[in-house]
Motif scaffolding. Structure first.
Motif, PDB file in Angstrom:
ATOM      1  N   GLU A  13      22.352   7.069  74.732  1.00  0.00           N
ATOM      2  CA  GLU A  13      21.103   7.672  75.201  1.00  0.00           C
ATOM      3  C   GLU A  13      20.815   7.282  76.651  1.00  0.00           C
ATOM      4  O   GLU A  13      20.443   8.126  77.476  1.00  0.00           O
ATOM      5  CB  GLU A  13      19.953   7.228  74.302  1.00  0.00           C
ATOM      6  CG  GLU A  13      18.625   7.874  74.631  1.00  0.00           C
ATOM      7  CD  GLU A  13      17.511   7.416  73.698  1.00  0.00           C
ATOM      8  OE1 GLU A  13      16.389   7.227  74.202  1.00  0.00           O
ATOM      9  OE2 GLU A  13      17.785   7.246  72.491  1.00  0.00           O
ATOM     10  N   GLU A  14      21.008   6.002  76.975  1.00  0.00           N
ATOM     11  CA  GLU A  14      20.765   5.551  78.346  1.00  0.00           C
ATOM     12  C   GLU A  14      21.733   6.220  79.325  1.00  0.00           C
ATOM     13  O   GLU A  14      21.336   6.652  80.408  1.00  0.00           O
ATOM     14  CB  GLU A  14      20.912   4.026  78.420  1.00  0.00           C
ATOM     15  CG  GLU A  14      20.600   3.466  79.789  1.00  0.00           C
ATOM     16  CD  GLU A  14      20.671   1.951  79.844  1.00  0.00           C
ATOM     17  OE1 GLU A  14      20.305   1.397  80.896  1.00  0.00           O
ATOM     18  OE2 GLU A  14      21.101   1.320  78.855  1.00  0.00           O
ATOM     19  N   ALA A  15      22.977   6.320  78.945  1.00  0.00           N
ATOM     20  CA  ALA A  15      23.981   6.953  79.811  1.00  0.00           C
ATOM     21  C   ALA A  15      23.654   8.427  80.034  1.00  0.00           C
ATOM     22  O   ALA A  15      23.808   8.941  81.147  1.00  0.00           O
ATOM     23  CB  ALA A  15      25.371   6.807  79.196  1.00  0.00           C
ATOM     24  N   MET A  16      23.195   9.090  78.997  1.00  0.00           N
ATOM     25  CA  MET A  16      22.850  10.509  79.139  1.00  0.00           C
ATOM     26  C   MET A  16      21.639  10.684  80.053  1.00  0.00           C
ATOM     27  O   MET A  16      21.600  11.614  80.867  1.00  0.00           O
ATOM     28  CB  MET A  16      22.614  11.134  77.767  1.00  0.00           C
ATOM     29  CG  MET A  16      23.904  11.254  76.960  1.00  0.00           C
ATOM     30  SD  MET A  16      23.705  11.960  75.332  1.00  0.00           S
ATOM     31  CE  MET A  16      23.801  13.698  75.727  1.00  0.00           C
ATOM     32  N   LYS A  17      20.663   9.794  79.961  1.00  0.00           N
ATOM     33  CA  LYS A  17      19.493   9.869  80.841  1.00  0.00           C
ATOM     34  C   LYS A  17      19.874   9.605  82.294  1.00  0.00           C
ATOM     35  O   LYS A  17      19.447  10.314  83.199  1.00  0.00           O
ATOM     36  CB  LYS A  17      18.428   8.863  80.403  1.00  0.00           C
ATOM     37  CG  LYS A  17      17.651   9.284  79.189  1.00  0.00           C
ATOM     38  CD  LYS A  17      16.602   8.237  78.833  1.00  0.00           C
ATOM     39  CE  LYS A  17      15.864   8.610  77.563  1.00  0.00           C
ATOM     40  NZ  LYS A  17      14.903   7.562  77.171  1.00  0.00           N
ATOM     41  N   LEU A  18      20.675   8.574  82.513  1.00  0.00           N
ATOM     42  CA  LEU A  18      21.046   8.202  83.881  1.00  0.00           C
ATOM     43  C   LEU A  18      21.926   9.246  84.552  1.00  0.00           C
ATOM     44  O   LEU A  18      21.854   9.442  85.758  1.00  0.00           O
ATOM     45  CB  LEU A  18      21.761   6.849  83.883  1.00  0.00           C
ATOM     46  CG  LEU A  18      20.890   5.639  83.558  1.00  0.00           C
ATOM     47  CD1 LEU A  18      21.745   4.400  83.347  1.00  0.00           C
ATOM     48  CD2 LEU A  18      19.883   5.412  84.662  1.00  0.00           C
ATOM     49  N   SER A  19      22.759   9.900  83.773  1.00  0.00           N
ATOM     50  CA  SER A  19      23.717  10.840  84.343  1.00  0.00           C
ATOM     51  C   SER A  19      23.242  12.288  84.328  1.00  0.00           C
ATOM     52  O   SER A  19      23.844  13.138  84.975  1.00  0.00           O
ATOM     53  CB  SER A  19      25.026  10.769  83.564  1.00  0.00           C
ATOM     54  OG  SER A  19      24.835  11.235  82.232  1.00  0.00           O
ATOM     55  N   ASN A  20      22.193  12.570  83.575  1.00  0.00           N
ATOM     56  CA  ASN A  20      21.719  13.948  83.369  1.00  0.00           C
ATOM     57  C   ASN A  20      22.775  14.829  82.696  1.00  0.00           C
ATOM     58  O   ASN A  20      22.743  16.044  82.823  1.00  0.00           O
ATOM     59  CB  ASN A  20      21.257  14.595  84.684  1.00  0.00           C
ATOM     60  CG  ASN A  20      19.982  13.962  85.191  1.00  0.00           C
ATOM     61  OD1 ASN A  20      19.102  13.635  84.415  1.00  0.00           O
ATOM     62  ND2 ASN A  20      19.899  13.780  86.494  1.00  0.00           N
ATOM     63  N   ILE A  21      23.729  14.207  82.014  1.00  0.00           N
ATOM     64  CA  ILE A  21      24.724  14.946  81.244  1.00  0.00           C
ATOM     65  C   ILE A  21      24.110  15.257  79.888  1.00  0.00           C
ATOM     66  O   ILE A  21      23.513  14.399  79.256  1.00  0.00           O
ATOM     67  CB  ILE A  21      26.032  14.132  81.107  1.00  0.00           C
ATOM     68  CG1 ILE A  21      26.674  13.971  82.489  1.00  0.00           C
ATOM     69  CG2 ILE A  21      26.991  14.793  80.139  1.00  0.00           C
ATOM     70  CD1 ILE A  21      27.904  13.091  82.510  1.00  0.00           C
ATOM     71  N   LYS A  24      27.431  14.980  74.465  1.00  0.00           N
ATOM     72  CA  LYS A  24      28.166  13.731  74.219  1.00  0.00           C
ATOM     73  C   LYS A  24      29.617  13.875  74.654  1.00  0.00           C
ATOM     74  O   LYS A  24      30.190  12.950  75.233  1.00  0.00           O
ATOM     75  CB  LYS A  24      28.103  13.368  72.736  1.00  0.00           C
ATOM     76  CG  LYS A  24      26.721  12.994  72.263  1.00  0.00           C
ATOM     77  CD  LYS A  24      26.720  12.728  70.775  1.00  0.00           C
ATOM     78  CE  LYS A  24      25.308  12.513  70.262  1.00  0.00           C
ATOM     79  NZ  LYS A  24      25.281  12.320  68.813  1.00  0.00           N
ATOM     80  N   LYS A  25      30.205  15.019  74.400  1.00  0.00           N
ATOM     81  CA  LYS A  25      31.602  15.260  74.773  1.00  0.00           C
ATOM     82  C   LYS A  25      31.794  15.128  76.286  1.00  0.00           C
ATOM     83  O   LYS A  25      32.705  14.442  76.756  1.00  0.00           O
ATOM     84  CB  LYS A  25      32.037  16.652  74.308  1.00  0.00           C
ATOM     85  CG  LYS A  25      33.459  17.002  74.679  1.00  0.00           C
ATOM     86  CD  LYS A  25      33.824  18.396  74.209  1.00  0.00           C
ATOM     87  CE  LYS A  25      35.213  18.771  74.671  1.00  0.00           C
ATOM     88  NZ  LYS A  25      35.592  20.118  74.213  1.00  0.00           N
ATOM     89  N   GLU A  26      30.922  15.772  77.040  1.00  0.00           N
ATOM     90  CA  GLU A  26      31.018  15.711  78.501  1.00  0.00           C
ATOM     91  C   GLU A  26      30.789  14.279  78.998  1.00  0.00           C
ATOM     92  O   GLU A  26      31.470  13.811  79.906  1.00  0.00           O
ATOM     93  CB  GLU A  26      30.011  16.658  79.145  1.00  0.00           C
ATOM     94  CG  GLU A  26      30.127  16.712  80.659  1.00  0.00           C
ATOM     95  CD  GLU A  26      29.085  17.614  81.310  1.00  0.00           C
ATOM     96  OE1 GLU A  26      29.086  17.668  82.547  1.00  0.00           O
ATOM     97  OE2 GLU A  26      28.281  18.231  80.593  1.00  0.00           O
ATOM     98  N   LEU A  27      29.854  13.582  78.374  1.00  0.00           N
ATOM     99  CA  LEU A  27      29.567  12.199  78.759  1.00  0.00           C
ATOM    100  C   LEU A  27      30.770  11.294  78.525  1.00  0.00           C
ATOM    101  O   LEU A  27      31.155  10.516  79.399  1.00  0.00           O
ATOM    102  CB  LEU A  27      28.359  11.679  77.992  1.00  0.00           C
ATOM    103  CG  LEU A  27      27.941  10.251  78.331  1.00  0.00           C
ATOM    104  CD1 LEU A  27      27.403  10.178  79.756  1.00  0.00           C
ATOM    105  CD2 LEU A  27      26.901   9.758  77.345  1.00  0.00           C
ATOM    106  N   VAL A  28      31.399  11.411  77.372  1.00  0.00           N
ATOM    107  CA  VAL A  28      32.563  10.579  77.053  1.00  0.00           C
ATOM    108  C   VAL A  28      33.722  10.922  77.986  1.00  0.00           C
ATOM    109  O   VAL A  28      34.399  10.028  78.514  1.00  0.00           O
ATOM    110  CB  VAL A  28      32.969  10.738  75.572  1.00  0.00           C
ATOM    111  CG1 VAL A  28      34.313  10.077  75.299  1.00  0.00           C
ATOM    112  CG2 VAL A  28      31.895  10.154  74.664  1.00  0.00           C
ATOM    113  N   ASN A  29      33.958  12.210  78.242  1.00  0.00           N
ATOM    114  CA  ASN A  29      35.034  12.602  79.162  1.00  0.00           C
ATOM    115  C   ASN A  29      34.779  12.086  80.574  1.00  0.00           C
ATOM    116  O   ASN A  29      35.699  11.604  81.242  1.00  0.00           O
ATOM    117  CB  ASN A  29      35.207  14.124  79.169  1.00  0.00           C
ATOM    118  CG  ASN A  29      35.920  14.618  77.940  1.00  0.00           C
ATOM    119  OD1 ASN A  29      36.759  13.935  77.367  1.00  0.00           O
ATOM    120  ND2 ASN A  29      35.592  15.818  77.506  1.00  0.00           N
ATOM    121  N   THR A  30      33.538  12.166  81.025  1.00  0.00           N
ATOM    122  CA  THR A  30      33.187  11.661  82.360  1.00  0.00           C
ATOM    123  C   THR A  30      33.391  10.152  82.427  1.00  0.00           C
ATOM    124  O   THR A  30      33.955   9.634  83.396  1.00  0.00           O
ATOM    125  CB  THR A  30      31.729  12.019  82.704  1.00  0.00           C
ATOM    126  OG1 THR A  30      31.592  13.438  82.694  1.00  0.00           O
ATOM    127  CG2 THR A  30      31.322  11.476  84.061  1.00  0.00           C
TER     128      THR A  30
END
Length: 66
Positions: A13-21, A24-30
């Motif tokens: 959740e924190e990673a998604m907020k910080l990255s605006n991604i 989940k798939k895009e976040l993990v790939n990034t």
């Protein structure tokens, strides 16, 4: 490749907020892409001082517009 993994929900959740991604798939790939790039940079830094150049090597002559 399809994989099932358990991920820390708070960290995700924190990673998604910080990255605006948004996915989940895009976040993990990034995250994996940045992890690999970071390790490659680290490996290049380990070469510092280990490369021997010729005494007459002029790095400035290889620059464009110099």
């Amino acid at each position: 490749m399809r994989t099932n993994i358990v991920i820390d929900d708070k960290l995700l959740e924190e990673a998604m907020k910080l990255s605006n991604i948004k996915s989940k798939k895009e976040l993990v790939n990034t995250a994996l892409r940045e992890f690999v790039e970071n390790l490659k940079r680290k490996n290049i830094k380990e070469l510092k001082g280990k490369i021997k150049f010729k005494d007459d090597y002029d790095y400035k002559s290889m620059r464009i517009g110099v």
